[in-house]
Design a protein around this motif. Structure first.
Motif, PDB file in Angstrom:
ATOM      1  N   ARG A  91       0.840  -1.193   0.000  1.00  0.00           N
ATOM      2  CA  ARG A  91       0.000   0.000   0.000  1.00  0.00           C
ATOM      3  C   ARG A  91       0.880   1.250   0.000  1.00  0.00           C
ATOM      4  NH1 ARG A  91      -5.291  -1.380   1.370  1.00  0.00           N
ATOM      5  NH2 ARG A  91      -5.524  -3.534   2.116  1.00  0.00           N
ATOM      6  N   THR A  92       0.404   2.281  -0.666  1.00  0.00           N
ATOM      7  CA  THR A  92       1.123   3.542  -0.759  1.00  0.00           C
ATOM      8  C   THR A  92       0.111   4.671  -0.726  1.00  0.00           C
ATOM      9  OG1 THR A  92       2.736   4.786  -2.077  1.00  0.00           O
ATOM     10  CG2 THR A  92       1.081   3.516  -3.286  1.00  0.00           C
ATOM     11  N   TRP A 151      -3.992  -7.011  -1.591  1.00  0.00           N
ATOM     12  CA  TRP A 151      -3.252  -5.904  -0.982  1.00  0.00           C
ATOM     13  C   TRP A 151      -2.576  -6.368   0.303  1.00  0.00           C
ATOM     14  CZ3 TRP A 151      -2.380  -1.700  -3.729  1.00  0.00           C
ATOM     15  CH2 TRP A 151      -3.258  -1.399  -4.776  1.00  0.00           C
ATOM     16  N   THR A 157       2.316  -0.674   4.481  1.00  0.00           N
ATOM     17  CA  THR A 157       2.230   0.593   3.756  1.00  0.00           C
ATOM     18  C   THR A 157       3.587   1.299   3.813  1.00  0.00           C
ATOM     19  OG1 THR A 157      -0.095   0.836   4.382  1.00  0.00           O
ATOM     20  CG2 THR A 157       1.041   2.817   3.627  1.00  0.00           C
ATOM     21  N   TYR A 166       5.775   5.053   2.635  1.00  0.00           N
ATOM     22  CA  TYR A 166       5.737   6.422   2.122  1.00  0.00           C
ATOM     23  C   TYR A 166       7.028   6.726   1.364  1.00  0.00           C
ATOM     24  CZ  TYR A 166       5.738  11.520   1.991  1.00  0.00           C
ATOM     25  OH  TYR A 166       5.805  12.820   1.567  1.00  0.00           O
TER      26      TYR A 166
END
Length: 307
Positions: free
Chosen positions: A195-196, A218, A222, A224
């Motif tokens: 996830r982004t 998914w 996550t 960044y």
């Protein structure tokens, strides 16, 4: 004792780069040429200046004294050049440049040397920033140039600002080495996706790539930062889409890279005040020099080219 000052930069490069071969690469000469000049310096001073070790060359105490002198001379010459720039009609000033990590590491830091040679009167101050708060800094005049990443066609710049295209870089698929190889869009359905942030350029590119998958899997993880993404992929936590600048550092063997020529590019823009970026301003000169350097010297900043 007569020391030829022209040889001092070679010794300083050996200290900074940690070895003769690395120094030769930076100076764009052969390692034997560096070794020869250092031997001549050793003859001039009558002392050993470097000690060769399995991990590279280190400076002896005598070598350190000369390297420190070389650094002071370098600083004095740089200061003198800046002081003379206004007299020679050169543009001078400080330019505050806000950017994201991959551009700073792969492009802006290598560019500093070129800027120092081409525009010695300009001091470039780099800051790693996030776009939303940095835009407020740009409006307030505390940042002169703000680097933006966009996926595909960007929207217009706000009134009073201009977005100048710096480069387009291809997106690349990064998958764990043990995951199934991807040779067509049908193979994408077998992957688990990291996830982004949805609003980021990478998030938009990933969304476009997975749009044709009926039920994409998914990951719970996550990221960044693109560096974190590479580490997650290497650990087998999932797959993702990365811009080429994120691959300028060594990629672990646990990561498989697959070009995505149909996905488009990450577009990097430089946002600046329209009225403060003319050709005779420090901001305008930084932008033009950076654009030219990027276009003429792709090998200097290490972008991965895929087709």
């Amino acid at each position: 004792m007569l020391i030829d000052p022209r040889r001092l930069p070679l010794l300083l490069s050996v200290q900074r780069e940690g070895g003769i071969v690395a120094a030769a690469d930076v100076l764009r000469v052969s390692p034997s040429a560096v070794s020869q000049q250092i031997r001549k310096m050793e003859e001039e001073v009558g002392l050993d200046l470097i000690e060769r070790t399995p991990s590279g060359a280190i400076l002896t105490p005598a070598g350190m004294i000369l390297a420190q002198s070389a650094e002071r001379i370098e600083t004095e010459l740089s200061d003198a050049s800046r002081a003379l720039s206004p007299m020679a009609g050169h543009v001078t000033g400080i330019v505050a440049f806000g950017s994201f990590q991959t551009l700073i590491m792969s492009v802006l830091v290598p560019f500093l040397g070129e800027l120092s040679r081409s525009a010695p009167g300009i001091d470039l101050h780099l800051s790693e920033v996030e776009e939303t708060p940095a835009m407020a800094e740009l409006r307030a005049g505390r940042i002169d140039i703000l680097a933006l990443e966009r996926d595909a066609t960007p929207g217009p710049a706000p009134r009073g600002f201009t977005d100048t295209l710096l480069l387009d870089e291809p997106w690349v698929l990064a998958t764990p080495a043990h995951a199934p190889a991807v040779s067509s869009e049908d193979d994408l359905a077998a992957l688990t996706w990291l996830r982004t942030p949805a609003g980021s350029a990478g998030g938009k590119a990933t969304a476009r790539l997975t749009a044709s998958i009926a039920h994409p899997a998914w990951s719970v993880h996550t990221y960044y930062n693109y560096g974190a993404a590479v580490s997650m992929v290497a650990a087998g936590l999932g797959s993702t889409v990365l811009p080429s600048l994120a691959l300028s550092e060594a990629i672990p063997e646990q990561v498989r890279l697959t070009p995505l020529p149909t996905l488009g590019v990450r577009r990097i823009l430089l946002r600046h005040r329209t009225r403060s970026s003319g050709p005779d301003t420090p901001t305008g000169q930084v932008i033009e020099l950076l654009k030219r350097w990027v276009s003429e010297n792709p090998q200097s900043w290490g972008i991965q080219q895929f087709s």
